[in-house]
Design an enzyme around this catalytic site. Sequence first.
Site, mmCIF file in Angstrom:
data_model
loop_
_atom_site.group_PDB
_atom_site.id
_atom_site.type_symbol
_atom_site.label_atom_id
_atom_site.label_comp_id
_atom_site.label_asym_id
_atom_site.label_seq_id
_atom_site.Cartn_x
_atom_site.Cartn_y
_atom_site.Cartn_z
ATOM 1 N N TYR A 62 80.782 -65.961 28.141
ATOM 2 C CA TYR A 62 80.384 -66.488 26.671
ATOM 3 C C TYR A 62 81.214 -67.609 26.214
ATOM 4 O O TYR A 62 82.420 -67.234 26.236
ATOM 5 C CB TYR A 62 80.105 -65.642 25.587
ATOM 6 C CG TYR A 62 78.720 -65.490 25.224
ATOM 7 C CD1 TYR A 62 77.851 -66.470 24.598
ATOM 8 C CD2 TYR A 62 78.035 -64.410 25.644
ATOM 9 C CE1 TYR A 62 76.455 -66.352 24.231
ATOM 10 C CE2 TYR A 62 76.389 -64.294 25.341
ATOM 11 C CZ TYR A 62 75.639 -65.349 24.706
ATOM 12 O OH TYR A 62 74.450 -65.078 24.432
ATOM 13 N N GLU A 64 80.405 -69.850 23.273
ATOM 14 C CA GLU A 64 79.934 -70.920 22.024
ATOM 15 C C GLU A 64 81.045 -71.613 21.366
ATOM 16 O O GLU A 64 82.128 -71.198 21.266
ATOM 17 C CB GLU A 64 79.314 -69.744 20.935
ATOM 18 C CG GLU A 64 78.113 -69.173 21.302
ATOM 19 C CD GLU A 64 77.563 -68.171 20.225
ATOM 20 O OE1 GLU A 64 78.154 -67.927 19.276
ATOM 21 O OE2 GLU A 64 76.270 -67.762 20.582
ATOM 22 N N ASP A 208 65.748 -92.320 26.307
ATOM 23 C CA ASP A 208 65.589 -91.233 26.961
ATOM 24 C C ASP A 208 65.375 -91.444 28.261
ATOM 25 O O ASP A 208 64.366 -91.773 28.697
ATOM 26 C CB ASP A 208 64.273 -90.223 26.297
ATOM 27 C CG ASP A 208 64.180 -88.972 27.227
ATOM 28 O OD1 ASP A 208 64.463 -88.817 28.326
ATOM 29 O OD2 ASP A 208 63.245 -88.216 26.745
ATOM 30 N N THR A 234 68.063 -85.715 31.358
ATOM 31 C CA THR A 234 68.032 -84.386 32.161
ATOM 32 C C THR A 234 68.993 -84.876 33.288
ATOM 33 O O THR A 234 69.442 -85.885 33.697
ATOM 34 C CB THR A 234 66.602 -84.204 32.839
ATOM 35 O OG1 THR A 234 66.111 -85.287 33.600
ATOM 36 C CG2 THR A 234 65.633 -83.825 31.769
ATOM 37 N N LYS A 237 66.665 -84.938 37.665
ATOM 38 C CA LYS A 237 65.705 -85.654 38.376
ATOM 39 C C LYS A 237 66.171 -86.569 39.172
ATOM 40 O O LYS A 237 66.968 -86.276 40.293
ATOM 41 C CB LYS A 237 64.772 -86.259 37.169
ATOM 42 C CG LYS A 237 63.949 -85.058 36.249
ATOM 43 C CD LYS A 237 62.969 -85.678 35.237
ATOM 44 C CE LYS A 237 62.498 -84.790 34.422
ATOM 45 N NZ LYS A 237 61.796 -85.036 33.089
ATOM 46 N N ARG A 243 69.290 -78.147 37.015
ATOM 47 C CA ARG A 243 68.335 -78.312 36.016
ATOM 48 C C ARG A 243 68.835 -78.221 34.581
ATOM 49 O O ARG A 243 69.630 -77.293 34.338
ATOM 50 C CB ARG A 243 67.430 -76.897 36.094
ATOM 51 C CG ARG A 243 66.176 -77.162 35.264
ATOM 52 C CD ARG A 243 64.925 -76.389 35.932
ATOM 53 N NE ARG A 243 64.431 -76.979 37.138
ATOM 54 C CZ ARG A 243 63.792 -78.115 37.134
ATOM 55 N NH1 ARG A 243 63.133 -78.288 36.248
ATOM 56 N NH2 ARG A 243 63.184 -78.514 38.277
HETATM 57 C C1 LIG Z 1 61.684 -84.547 32.125
HETATM 58 C C2 LIG Z 1 61.629 -85.176 30.710
HETATM 59 C C3 LIG Z 1 62.143 -84.610 29.496
HETATM 60 C C4 LIG Z 1 62.416 -83.047 29.618
HETATM 61 O O1 LIG Z 1 62.777 -82.292 30.508
HETATM 62 P P1 LIG Z 1 62.875 -80.779 30.490
HETATM 63 O O2 LIG Z 1 64.127 -80.432 31.261
HETATM 64 O O3 LIG Z 1 61.546 -80.577 31.320
HETATM 65 O O4 LIG Z 1 62.638 -80.217 29.158
HETATM 66 C C5 LIG Z 1 62.325 -85.194 28.583
HETATM 67 N N1 LIG Z 1 62.090 -86.707 28.500
HETATM 68 C C6 LIG Z 1 61.613 -87.334 29.604
HETATM 69 C C7 LIG Z 1 61.534 -88.760 29.405
HETATM 70 C C8 LIG Z 1 61.468 -86.596 30.844
HETATM 71 O O5 LIG Z 1 60.830 -87.207 31.797
#
Ligand SMILES: *Cc1c(COP(=O)(O)O)cnc(C)c1O
Length: 425
Positions: A62, A64, A208, A234, A237, A243
């Site tokens: 932990y 925090e 994003d 993220t 991807k 993840r």
């Molecule tokens: C995949 C994605 C997210 C969210 O990701 P999670 O990990 O599934 O919550 C946020 N913004 C965009 C543009 C995405 O493609």
Amino acid sequence: MNDSTNDPLLDYRALRAEDPDVYGLIAREAERQKNGLELIASENYASPAVMQAMASVLTNKYSEGYPGKRYYGGNEVIDDVESLAVARARKLFGAEHVNVQPLSGSPANLAVYMALLQPGDKVLGFSLDQGGHLSHGHPLNFSGKLYTIIPYFVNKESELIDMDEVEAIAVREKPKMILAGFSAYSRSLDWRRFRAIADKVGAFLFADIAHIAGLVAGKQLENPVPICDVVSTTTHKTLRGPRGAIIMCKEKFASAIDRAVFPGVQGGPHDHITAAKAVAFGEALRPEFRTYAAQVIRNAAALAAALGERGYRVVSGGTENHLMLVDVFGSKQITGKEAEKALEQAGISINKNMIPFDTRKPLDPSGIRLGTAAIATRGCRETDMAAVAGFIDEALMERLDAARLAAIREKVAAFAGSFPVPGIG
Ligand SMILES: *Cc1c(COP(=O)(O)O)cnc(C)c1O
């Protein structure tokens, strides 16, 4: 899955002995990943090194708070883990400040909204049915419930985001924040124009880059981090890590972002995932990752061209990143749902997707979305894309014939088998 004593990758002996049920499920999923063609644009294969960091004793801790300022003792090692992840991410993206604790993309975005806005504030975001993400204003998502979302769109003819219209809407609506980013758009964003528009109306600019972060890190797409106030991504991807997510920002937003992540949104960080993020950033800093990112883009261009040759209409006429939208209904009178089902039976994973100005419904739209990040990790090159397009076309043409689809599945497995999956072989 390899589980022998001299296993060079992951050692699964304890799991197999203690819980054969879960072991069996993981083994089955490994087979599925090995035999199928993964064309879901948001997926990838993490390296064995990334997975080993995740499967570590760091999950026991932990912590925090932030390095040097924890609410629990015993964090001297964790502080170093987190600081290493932060230092590598800063270097990779040229970021002034990085928070590596977000558990995933959606909670990262929640933290950004919390840091910059008050509930009810206006946010300009890319229309969800044209390529935006749930967390950019879906009515059932926190973003749509807590904030006033004003959408912007693509131009109907070019199917490209209409920056003049973005500017006109921004001038009219005076949003507090402009959100630039997507889950289903195959073109590059004009970060500088977004910046100019945000400055003109006094809005924060939030990018994003969940989908394209690996292509930015691999120096194939322009880096928005120096241009925007805040950038989230993220890590699982195109970036090919565990993840999770990170938030990058200018120094002046650092404490607001950090407080929004913890204690605003989250409790303890997932330190094993933080370590795996550090490993992934280390991988992305190597020259080979540039080669990988370039290959992803070349594969996507080749796949779009090969599908075009077979009479499929690719939205906006092509792609500049790892993904594409294909108008299967407009081209071939096949719905997105039918296409997804037929391709799944043929061992090819994709997802049905709305196309801009779709006349069909979200659960059975006109399009499908394809991406090449995962198959490039397996070593597929642009010269392999004609074969991939061939499998797709064949499966769609034979979509009503289960026996033909099963035969295609065999061919797909044989093809996929020549490209090893990291950690599985
Ligand atoms: C995949 C994605 C997210 C969210 O990701 P999670 O990990 O599934 O919550 C946020 N913004 C965009 C543009 C995405 O493609």
